[in-house]
Design an enzyme around this catalytic site. Structure first.
Site, PDB file in Angstrom:
ATOM      1  N   GLN A   1       0.826  -1.210   0.000  1.00 22.20           N
ATOM      2  CA  GLN A   1       0.000   0.000   0.000  1.00 22.20           C
ATOM      3  C   GLN A   1       0.864   1.266   0.000  1.00 22.20           C
ATOM      4  O   GLN A   1       0.482   2.285  -0.581  1.00 22.20           O
ATOM      5  CB  GLN A   1      -0.917  -0.021   1.234  1.00 22.20           C
ATOM      6  CG  GLN A   1      -2.139   0.871   1.127  1.00 22.20           C
ATOM      7  CD  GLN A   1      -3.283   0.246   0.353  1.00 22.20           C
ATOM      8  OE1 GLN A   1      -3.598  -0.918   0.556  1.00 22.20           O
ATOM      9  NE2 GLN A   1      -3.900   0.999  -0.523  1.00 22.20           N
TER      10      GLN A   1
ATOM     11  N   THR B   1     -12.116   0.588  -8.054  1.00 23.20           N
ATOM     12  CA  THR B   1     -10.985  -0.330  -8.218  1.00 23.20           C
ATOM     13  C   THR B   1     -11.145  -1.100  -9.530  1.00 23.20           C
ATOM     14  O   THR B   1     -10.190  -1.219 -10.317  1.00 23.20           O
ATOM     15  CB  THR B   1     -10.876  -1.286  -7.024  1.00 23.20           C
ATOM     16  OG1 THR B   1     -10.941  -0.527  -5.817  1.00 23.20           O
ATOM     17  CG2 THR B   1      -9.587  -2.059  -7.059  1.00 23.20           C
TER      18      THR B   1
ATOM     19  N   LYS C   1      -2.717  -1.006   6.640  1.00 26.18           N
ATOM     20  CA  LYS C   1      -3.726  -2.028   6.336  1.00 26.18           C
ATOM     21  C   LYS C   1      -4.185  -2.655   7.639  1.00 26.18           C
ATOM     22  O   LYS C   1      -3.445  -2.658   8.627  1.00 26.18           O
ATOM     23  CB  LYS C   1      -3.107  -3.126   5.461  1.00 26.18           C
ATOM     24  CG  LYS C   1      -4.125  -3.942   4.698  1.00 26.18           C
ATOM     25  CD  LYS C   1      -4.542  -3.231   3.426  1.00 26.18           C
ATOM     26  CE  LYS C   1      -5.617  -3.950   2.672  1.00 26.18           C
ATOM     27  NZ  LYS C   1      -5.786  -3.399   1.327  1.00 26.18           N
TER      28      LYS C   1
ATOM     29  N   ASP D   1     -11.885  -3.867   1.983  1.00 29.96           N
ATOM     30  CA  ASP D   1     -11.053  -4.831   1.244  1.00 29.96           C
ATOM     31  C   ASP D   1     -11.872  -6.127   1.232  1.00 29.96           C
ATOM     32  O   ASP D   1     -13.106  -6.063   1.381  1.00 29.96           O
ATOM     33  CB  ASP D   1      -9.682  -5.013   1.939  1.00 29.96           C
ATOM     34  CG  ASP D   1      -8.655  -5.712   1.046  1.00 29.96           C
ATOM     35  OD1 ASP D   1      -8.049  -5.057   0.186  1.00 29.96           O
ATOM     36  OD2 ASP D   1      -8.460  -6.946   1.194  1.00 29.96           O
TER      37      ASP D   1
HETATM   38  P1  NDP Z   1     -14.631  -9.059  -2.052  1.00 30.75           P
HETATM   39  O1  NDP Z   1     -14.714  -9.606  -0.689  1.00 30.75           O
HETATM   40  O2  NDP Z   1     -15.686  -8.140  -2.545  1.00 30.75           O
HETATM   41  O3  NDP Z   1     -14.507 -10.255  -3.113  1.00 30.75           O
HETATM   42  C1  NDP Z   1     -13.479 -11.185  -3.029  1.00 30.75           C
HETATM   43  C2  NDP Z   1     -13.656 -12.239  -4.107  1.00 30.75           C
HETATM   44  O4  NDP Z   1     -12.486 -13.036  -4.153  1.00 30.75           O
HETATM   45  C3  NDP Z   1     -14.801 -13.183  -3.821  1.00 30.75           C
HETATM   46  O5  NDP Z   1     -15.314 -13.660  -5.038  1.00 30.75           O
HETATM   47  C4  NDP Z   1     -14.125 -14.304  -3.047  1.00 30.75           C
HETATM   48  O6  NDP Z   1     -14.780 -15.559  -3.139  1.00 30.75           O
HETATM   49  C5  NDP Z   1     -12.782 -14.372  -3.734  1.00 30.75           C
HETATM   50  N1  NDP Z   1     -11.765 -14.816  -2.761  1.00 30.75           N
HETATM   51  C6  NDP Z   1     -11.387 -14.167  -1.640  1.00 30.75           C
HETATM   52  N2  NDP Z   1     -10.482 -14.870  -0.960  1.00 30.75           N
HETATM   53  C7  NDP Z   1     -10.311 -15.995  -1.657  1.00 30.75           C
HETATM   54  C8  NDP Z   1      -9.489 -17.128  -1.477  1.00 30.75           C
HETATM   55  N3  NDP Z   1      -8.669 -17.250  -0.417  1.00 30.75           N
HETATM   56  N4  NDP Z   1      -9.533 -18.091  -2.426  1.00 30.75           N
HETATM   57  C9  NDP Z   1     -10.356 -17.985  -3.501  1.00 30.75           C
HETATM   58  N5  NDP Z   1     -11.156 -16.926  -3.725  1.00 30.75           N
HETATM   59  C10 NDP Z   1     -11.137 -15.956  -2.817  1.00 30.75           C
HETATM   60  O7  NDP Z   1     -13.183  -8.358  -2.134  1.00 30.75           O
HETATM   61  P2  NDP Z   1     -12.670  -7.241  -3.154  1.00 30.75           P
HETATM   62  O8  NDP Z   1     -13.264  -7.437  -4.498  1.00 30.75           O
HETATM   63  O9  NDP Z   1     -12.791  -5.932  -2.487  1.00 30.75           O
HETATM   64  O10 NDP Z   1     -11.104  -7.582  -3.193  1.00 30.75           O
HETATM   65  C11 NDP Z   1     -10.538  -8.464  -4.168  1.00 30.75           C
HETATM   66  C12 NDP Z   1      -9.048  -8.200  -4.276  1.00 30.75           C
HETATM   67  O11 NDP Z   1      -8.828  -6.843  -4.692  1.00 30.75           O
HETATM   68  C13 NDP Z   1      -8.244  -8.362  -2.988  1.00 30.75           C
HETATM   69  O12 NDP Z   1      -6.953  -8.810  -3.319  1.00 30.75           O
HETATM   70  C14 NDP Z   1      -8.147  -6.931  -2.463  1.00 30.75           C
HETATM   71  O13 NDP Z   1      -7.026  -6.764  -1.610  1.00 30.75           O
HETATM   72  C15 NDP Z   1      -7.956  -6.185  -3.773  1.00 30.75           C
HETATM   73  N6  NDP Z   1      -8.277  -4.767  -3.765  1.00 30.75           N
HETATM   74  C16 NDP Z   1      -9.492  -4.308  -3.341  1.00 30.75           C
HETATM   75  C17 NDP Z   1      -9.764  -2.964  -3.373  1.00 30.75           C
HETATM   76  C18 NDP Z   1     -11.101  -2.417  -3.010  1.00 30.75           C
HETATM   77  O14 NDP Z   1     -11.304  -1.209  -3.167  1.00 30.75           O
HETATM   78  N7  NDP Z   1     -12.060  -3.217  -2.565  1.00 30.75           N
HETATM   79  C19 NDP Z   1      -8.755  -1.980  -3.788  1.00 30.75           C
HETATM   80  C20 NDP Z   1      -7.533  -2.573  -4.300  1.00 30.75           C
HETATM   81  C21 NDP Z   1      -7.330  -3.907  -4.249  1.00 30.75           C
HETATM   82  P3  NDP Z   1     -15.642 -16.092  -1.891  1.00 30.75           P
HETATM   83  O15 NDP Z   1     -16.845 -15.189  -1.812  1.00 30.75           O
HETATM   84  O16 NDP Z   1     -15.969 -17.500  -2.250  1.00 30.75           O
HETATM   85  O17 NDP Z   1     -14.753 -15.985  -0.692  1.00 30.75           O
HETATM   86  O1  2IT Z   2      -5.879  -2.546  -1.459  1.00 32.29           O
HETATM   87  C1  2IT Z   2      -6.414  -1.414  -1.522  1.00 32.29           C
HETATM   88  O2  2IT Z   2      -5.884  -0.480  -2.131  1.00 32.29           O
HETATM   89  C2  2IT Z   2      -7.717  -1.227  -0.867  1.00 32.29           C
HETATM   90  N1  2IT Z   2      -8.261  -2.186  -0.330  1.00 32.29           N
HETATM   91  C3  2IT Z   2      -8.369   0.123  -0.853  1.00 32.29           C
HETATM   92  C4  2IT Z   2      -7.743   0.994   0.199  1.00 32.29           C
HETATM   93  C5  2IT Z   2      -8.446   2.313   0.450  1.00 32.29           C
HETATM   94  O3  2IT Z   2      -8.046   2.947   1.431  1.00 32.29           O
HETATM   95  O4  2IT Z   2      -9.328   2.711  -0.305  1.00 32.29           O
END
Ligand code: NDP
Ligand code: 2IT
Length: 448
Positions: A114, A213, A129, A169
């Site tokens: 981050q 994102t 984080k 997240d």
């Molecule tokens: P969500 O919780 O909305 O969705 C996560 C998705 O990934 C779900 O479909 C979940 O499936 C799957 N998943 C999570 N963990 C696992 C695992 N261990 N094995 C297999 N599938 C998994 O999260 P986000 O969409 O917010 O985040 C997704 C990624 O993006 C993460 O790496 C996060 O750090 C990154 N990210 C998020 C940001 C944000 O603004 N939200 C910003 C930047 C990065 P299931 O429901 O079956 O667990």
């Molecule tokens: O991994 C990431 O950049 C996030 N989960 C979003 C962080 C934020 O402060 O919006």
């Protein structure tokens, strides 16, 4: 593994020694250090001030007990974390993850990445984080609320709009941010909008933060294709995950003319040759917190594959948007074999180091998460900006800002890669551009 610059070997050894058993943190540090060799030759002052060693040690790490009572009246216990990694550029900023796999090593890998991601946005935000090993799956809204309230009852004393600003997240979205903000407001008796981002639109949130994102990921891909004389029109796209990032990456990819043919969750993946019906996916995922298998059951053109690798589905563009290390060397080999053009990380560190090497050797363009998914935190910074000025911008204006930020991140990565002798290398560009930005601020602020 690529070799490290001689001066960085002892730095990495020290990270391993001081942080035993934290494999994901070691991986994230190693990936950055592998890019920094050329910087040390040009900027010896960084080594003199021990900038890299200081960057690898969080400024503060908070670990706390989170007790709560479930719907059956039983006492439950989880562990909470907040790692305040670096505040040279601004208040600590970064999401909170609720997932059973969360432990200190995951929070530290995410907090470390981050720092550079946030620096790359050019906005005034440091890196941090947090999270918990709480599993929201199968929990009622009331249980999630009680957990969030207990989590915030400790966290509130460590955060603030000028100190540390969490967001969502994995496992933390609008519902959880609402409960967390409500408890913060109640304990402190302050309507301090800027203490959390990802808030609802009617209570201090920003337009586009929910979408940012995923949209930003596709904006980055659009820039990367344009730099090579290509666009998204008619391209086959595979998006892993079906959460916040995946859904809005799918939405923007479709809007720009691409065809998204596969989606997944932790139980398996779905292939839909007619193109993902996003309204149906949103209804299942956002509406009912259901599974992708439910999607396949309701759509004739789709079939569900339990387990397996979504990366076996042929595509031009692969967007891993689920979790760390979800794309391994075998998956990378399948992508290369199937003629994939670009892998862009919507998730944080979804590609293993071995897979990254296979992709590069196979001629696939590889764009790392700290550049590709930076649109989320950048829009969080726009939310902070709106909160500070008690203003709220339109969707169009905010999306335009996001698009400009993503194109400037893309350009900075390429310019920096050129400057340091690695033309076209987004990993080197992102790591070096993020690092030099935060390192210069640390030099200016002295030994703190
Ligand atoms: P969500 O919780 O909305 O969705 C996560 C998705 O990934 C779900 O479909 C979940 O499936 C799957 N998943 C999570 N963990 C696992 C695992 N261990 N094995 C297999 N599938 C998994 O999260 P986000 O969409 O917010 O985040 C997704 C990624 O993006 C993460 O790496 C996060 O750090 C990154 N990210 C998020 C940001 C944000 O603004 N939200 C910003 C930047 C990065 P299931 O429901 O079956 O667990
Ligand atoms: O991994 C990431 O950049 C996030 N989960 C979003 C962080 C934020 O402060 O919006």
């Amino acid at each position: 593994m690529a070799a490290l610059h001689d001066a960085l070997t002892p730095v990495f050894d020290e990270v391993i020694r001081r942080n035993p058993g934290e494999a994901e943190f070691h991986q994230a540090v190693r990936e950055v250090l592998e890019s920094l060799g050329p910087v040390l030759g040009k900027r010896p002052e960084y080594a003199d001030a021990e900038i890299i060693r200081r960057l690898c040690e969080p400024e503060r790490q908070i670990i706390f007990r989170v007790p709560w009572v479930d719907d059956a009246g039983r006492v439950q216990l989880n562990r909470g974390f907040r790692v305040e990694f670096n505040s040279a550029l601004g208040p600590y900023k970064g999401g909170i993850r609720f997932h059973p796999s969360v432990y200190l090593g995951i929070v530290k890998f995410l907090g470390f990445e981050q720092i550079f991601k946030n620096a790359l946005t050019g906005m005034p935000i440091g890196g941090g984080k947090g999270g918990s090993d709480f599993d929201p799956k199968g929990r009622s809204d009331a249980e999630v609320m009680r957990f969030c309230q207990s989590f915030m009852t400790e966290l509130y004393r460590h955060i603030g709009e000028h100190t540390d600003v969490p967001a969502g997240d994995i496992g933390v979205g609008g519902r959880e941010i609402g409960y967390l903000f409500g408890q913060y407001k109640r304990i402190t008796n302050r309507y301090e909008s800027g203490v959390l981002t990802g808030k609802g639109i009617t209570w201090g949130g920003s337009q586009v933060r929910t979408e940012s994102t995923g949209y930003g990921t596709v904006f980055f891909v659009k820039e990367a294709l344009a730099a090579r004389g290509m666009d998204l029109e008619g391209r086959r796209v595979v998006v892993s995950g079906s959460g916040n990032v995946a859904i809005y990456a799918t939405e923007k990819a479709q809007a720009l003319g691409a065809k998204v043919v596969a989606t997944s969750d932790s139980s398996g993946y779905v292939v839909d040759e007619a193109g993902i019906d996003l309204d149906l996916l949103k209804e299942i995922k956002n509406g009912h917190r259901g599974r992708v298998s439910d999607y396949a059951a309701r759509r004739d053109s789709a079939h569900f594959v339990a387990g397996g690798s979504i990366w076996d589905v042929p595509c031009d563009i692969a967007l891993p948007c689920a979790t760390q290390n979800e794309l391994d060397a075998d998956a990378a080999a399948a992508l290369v074999r199937n003629g994939c053009l670009i892998v862009a990380e919507g998730a944080n560190m979804p590609t293993t180091p071995e897979a990254t090497r296979v992709l590069r050797e196979g001629g696939v363009v590889f764009a790392p998460g700290k550049a590709v998914n930076a649109g989320g935190v950048a829009t969080s910074a726009l939310e902070m900006q709106q909160n500070a000025s008690r203003d709220s911008w339109s969707f169009e204006h905010t999306e335009q800002r996001l698009s400009e930020i993503m194109s400037s991140i893309h350009a900075r990565c390429l310019e920096t890669a050129d400057e340091y002798g690695a033309p076209g290398d987004y990993v080197a560009g992102a790591n070096i551009a993020g690092f030099t930005h935060v390192a210069d601020a640390m030099l200016a602020l002295g030994v703190i």
